[in-house]
Every structure is written in structure tokens, then in C-alpha cells.
Design a protein around this motif. Structure first.
Motif, mmCIF file in Angstrom:
data_model
loop_
_atom_site.group_PDB
_atom_site.id
_atom_site.type_symbol
_atom_site.label_atom_id
_atom_site.label_comp_id
_atom_site.label_asym_id
_atom_site.label_seq_id
_atom_site.Cartn_x
_atom_site.Cartn_y
_atom_site.Cartn_z
ATOM 1 N N ARG A 1 0.838 -1.211 0.000
ATOM 2 C CA ARG A 1 0.000 0.000 0.000
ATOM 3 C C ARG A 1 0.871 1.259 0.000
ATOM 4 N N ARG A 2 1.931 1.251 0.789
ATOM 5 C CA ARG A 2 2.816 2.418 0.846
ATOM 6 C C ARG A 2 3.530 2.637 -0.491
ATOM 7 N N VAL A 3 4.011 1.564 -1.098
ATOM 8 C CA VAL A 3 4.692 1.690 -2.389
ATOM 9 C C VAL A 3 3.722 2.257 -3.424
ATOM 10 N N GLU A 4 2.506 1.758 -3.451
ATOM 11 C CA GLU A 4 1.502 2.269 -4.391
ATOM 12 C C GLU A 4 1.205 3.745 -4.137
ATOM 13 N N ARG A 5 1.136 4.133 -2.868
ATOM 14 C CA ARG A 5 0.889 5.540 -2.515
ATOM 15 C C ARG A 5 2.050 6.413 -2.988
ATOM 16 N N LEU A 6 3.283 5.925 -2.827
ATOM 17 C CA LEU A 6 4.461 6.664 -3.285
ATOM 18 C C LEU A 6 4.476 6.792 -4.807
ATOM 19 N N LYS A 7 4.017 5.757 -5.496
ATOM 20 C CA LYS A 7 3.911 5.825 -6.958
ATOM 21 C C LYS A 7 2.864 6.856 -7.360
ATOM 22 N N GLN A 8 1.703 6.800 -6.733
ATOM 23 C CA GLN A 8 0.628 7.736 -7.096
ATOM 24 C C GLN A 8 0.996 9.174 -6.784
ATOM 25 N N ALA A 9 1.803 9.374 -5.751
ATOM 26 C CA ALA A 9 2.240 10.726 -5.395
ATOM 27 C C ALA A 9 3.328 11.227 -6.337
ATOM 28 N N GLY A 10 3.833 10.349 -7.200
ATOM 29 C CA GLY A 10 4.847 10.752 -8.160
ATOM 30 C C GLY A 10 6.269 10.671 -7.642
ATOM 31 N N LEU A 11 6.476 10.129 -6.453
ATOM 32 C CA LEU A 11 7.836 9.995 -5.931
ATOM 33 C C LEU A 11 8.572 8.846 -6.582
#
Length: 169
Positions: free
Chosen positions: A55-65
Motif C-alpha cells: 500500500r505504501r509503495v503504491e501511494r508513493l507511486k501515485q504521489a509521483g515519488l
């Protein structure tokens, strides 16, 4: 460290900053070292459960990081062992001349990076090629024909001291 959510940018809404905590930073550091590791191994390294880590990795991807995941190739083995830094001075500083140069620079064989810079040059390009003969061909066939160029200064790398893709987090 704050980041903005890419989705909000596309929708025209004000970007929502996300706050990175110690675990987010740990995930980013581990992925910079080896993005091919499994989610289970990543979760173990950052002391999370596998679902929470995903979930954290996906959130980091969606945030553009995390912009993408790539393989780092061996330049020498692929006949691209010579690095050449090129300083470019344009003959005019107009939006049109900058746009024409930038469009053409993206098509130069072996061009890995191109940056607008301050100081003596307008641009710095980083190229990879096999050797000095292949660079001479590239220079004669492509670089001399870049639009709006007044001067090109080439700097051939003799020995690599440091090359990294890791951002300090």
C-alpha cells in the motif's frame, strides 16, 4: 520531505502534499538500491507487513515519488563506455531557438541527458558512445546540424569516479 499528488495536478485541483515518514524514506532508500526485490523482502527490510508495504509503495507511486522502475545496464558491455559532456552555446536566446534546439537534442543518438544551464553555456548534454571514432561520426553527422548552435565544446570522460542514480533521502 513533502511531495504532491500527481492525480491532483492532472485534475486541476490543488496538489495534496503527502508527508513522508521514516518508513516511507526507508522504502525509497531500499528501492533505490534494488527495485527488483520482492514486496515480501522489501516489507521485511522496512519492518512492515507485506500488504502494508505494498500500500505504501503504491501511494508513493501515485504521489509521483516513484516515477518508474528500470534496469541499470552495463555501458561497457553494450558498447557505450565512453561518456562525453557537451557544452552548447546558442546563437540567439529566444524561445523559438531554445525550443528548436531542445526538440533536435532529444533525437541525438546516445544522448542520455540535456540540461539548460546558467553561465558560459546554454545547455549541457551527456552522451554515451562506443569510442572516440564513433563520437567523431556522431559529431559530424548530428551535432554539427543542431539548429541555432553557435558553439559546441566537447569534454570526453577519461575515467568514471562516481555515477549514481540514488537521491539522498
Amino acid at each position: 520531505m513533502k511531495a504532491t499528488n500527481d492525480r491532483s495536478k492532472k485534475s486541476g485541483m490543488a496538489p495534496e502534499p503527502i508527508q513522508l515518514d521514516r518508513t516511507d524514506r526507508a522504502i525509497l532508500r531500499v528501492l533505490q538500491q534494488d527495485a527488483s526485490i520482492s514486496n515480501v523482502t522489501l516489507a521485511e527490510k522496512v519492518k512492515l507487513s507485506a500488504p502494508a508495504c505494498l500500500r505504501r509503495v503504491e501511494r508513493l507511486k501515485q504521489a509521483g515519488l516513484i516515477k518508474g522502475i528500470v534496469a541499470l545496464l552495463n555501458n561497457e558491455e553494450l558498447d557505450a563506455g565512453m561518456v562525453v559532456l557537451i557544452g552548447v552555446v546558442l546563437d540567439r536566446s529566444t524561445p523559438e531557438s531554445f525550443a528548436a534546439f531542445e526538440a533536435a537534442a532529444q533525437k541525438v543518438s546516445g544522448c542520455m541527458e540535456c540540461h539548460v544551464v546558467t553561465g558560459e553555456f546554454d545547455y549541457f548534454m551527456l552522451l554515451r558512445t562506443k569510442d572516440s571514432q564513433s563520437f567523431n561520426r556522431l559529431h559530424a553527422e548530428q551535432l554539427l546540424y543542431l539548429p541555432g548552435v553557435r558553439q559546441i565544446r566537447s569534454f570526453m570522460g577519461l575515467r568514471q569516479v562516481l555515477s549514481t542514480t540514488r537521491i539522498p533521502i
